[in-house]
Write a protein that holds these residues in place. Sequence first.
Motif, PDB file in Angstrom:
ATOM      1  N   SER A  91      30.701  23.276  40.691  1.00  0.00           N
ATOM      2  CA  SER A  91      30.653  24.416  39.773  1.00  0.00           C
ATOM      3  C   SER A  91      31.924  25.246  39.861  1.00  0.00           C
ATOM      4  O   SER A  91      32.760  25.051  40.765  1.00  0.00           O
ATOM      5  N   LEU A 120      33.621  33.415  33.127  1.00  0.00           N
ATOM      6  CA  LEU A 120      32.864  32.260  33.611  1.00  0.00           C
ATOM      7  C   LEU A 120      31.724  32.685  34.530  1.00  0.00           C
ATOM      8  O   LEU A 120      31.212  31.883  35.313  1.00  0.00           O
ATOM      9  N   ASN A 122      28.683  33.315  33.941  1.00  0.00           N
ATOM     10  CA  ASN A 122      27.343  32.825  33.604  1.00  0.00           C
ATOM     11  C   ASN A 122      27.255  31.301  33.564  1.00  0.00           C
ATOM     12  O   ASN A 122      26.314  30.748  32.989  1.00  0.00           O
ATOM     13  N   THR A 123      28.212  30.616  34.168  1.00  0.00           N
ATOM     14  CA  THR A 123      28.212  29.149  34.106  1.00  0.00           C
ATOM     15  C   THR A 123      27.293  28.525  35.142  1.00  0.00           C
ATOM     16  O   THR A 123      26.996  27.318  35.061  1.00  0.00           O
ATOM     17  N   LYS A 126      26.699  24.620  36.474  1.00  0.00           N
ATOM     18  CA  LYS A 126      27.317  23.645  35.575  1.00  0.00           C
ATOM     19  C   LYS A 126      28.594  23.085  36.195  1.00  0.00           C
ATOM     20  O   LYS A 126      29.437  23.823  36.694  1.00  0.00           O
ATOM     21  N   PHE A 131      33.197  21.342  31.502  1.00  0.00           N
ATOM     22  CA  PHE A 131      33.786  22.502  30.836  1.00  0.00           C
ATOM     23  C   PHE A 131      34.693  22.061  29.684  1.00  0.00           C
ATOM     24  O   PHE A 131      35.273  20.970  29.701  1.00  0.00           O
ATOM     25  N   MET A 135      37.787  26.578  29.037  1.00  0.00           N
ATOM     26  CA  MET A 135      37.069  27.004  30.244  1.00  0.00           C
ATOM     27  C   MET A 135      37.788  26.513  31.495  1.00  0.00           C
ATOM     28  O   MET A 135      37.878  27.229  32.498  1.00  0.00           O
TER      29      MET A 135
END
Length: 302
Positions: A91, A120, A122-123, A126, A131, A135
């Motif tokens: 992540s 970033l 709220n990623t 992931k 991305f 990103m």
Amino acid sequence: MSENGDFIIKVKDVSKDYGKFRALESMSFTVPKGSIYGLVGRNGAGKTTIMRIISGLQKPTKGTVEYGFDHKKLGNVGALVELPSIYSNYSARDNLVFQYMNLGLKIDSSIDEKLRLVGLGNTGSKRAGKFSLGMRQRLGIAMAMCGNPEVLILDEPINGLDPQGIIQIRDLLTQLNKDKGITIIISSHILSELSKLATDFAFVEAGKVIKEIKAEELENVGGLVTEFYTGTPEKLIPVLNSKGLKTTFDPESRVVLAKGYYNLTNVVTAASEAGVNIARVVTRETDLETYFVKLVGGESNA
């Protein structure tokens, strides 16, 4: 920030050879403290090479680089040269944790602060490999910011981005410069985009800096420029300013230069009402790419 004078980096007569190929030839320029300094040049002009030297990734064959701060302190120089080194299976937060560990920094809430700053936050979990390009570029900038650098060195950070991605990167860098006081050195071959961001510019061609220029000077290059000839320039200038035009006055030729688009009839009418007689009007229109091509010669690949 640094108290050592008004420059943050000074490049003096730097040359770089790769075998028999000379990538840089006696390059010199000065980066003012607190500026956003744009290196403009065609692909292969030497921008990446000098950025690698400034960031400490390579050594010059000849010449010196002076720093107005402690550049040897780990984390004081943040660099994103070429593609960011990202762990695709982890992540965004994991990537920053790894960077903190590499720099010997304490793992704390500043990691989440940096992620929020670059958009970033709220990623979640992931993976970075999922991305978008924009990103990944923002993650690369966040990683370069680990250690709270005095200088951020970014090589073509908007290359390949869509218009929305370019705007996001531009807004982010402006915020870092104004709110955090970080000096930013950024390269691009797209002068029109860099002109919306940088405060100072160096034009690079064939391993040399052929011109340094302030943003204020560059503003007078592109767009419509009009020469107004009048015997009463002191009365004409307020009229032009009221029409939204930026003006400068050349006392030797007594010509008023106006930058911007306008309705000539409206300007002449307003000038007449102010008691100004305009003897002659000469207009010319240029663009930044034309200016760039004239400087370096040949055709632009921007």
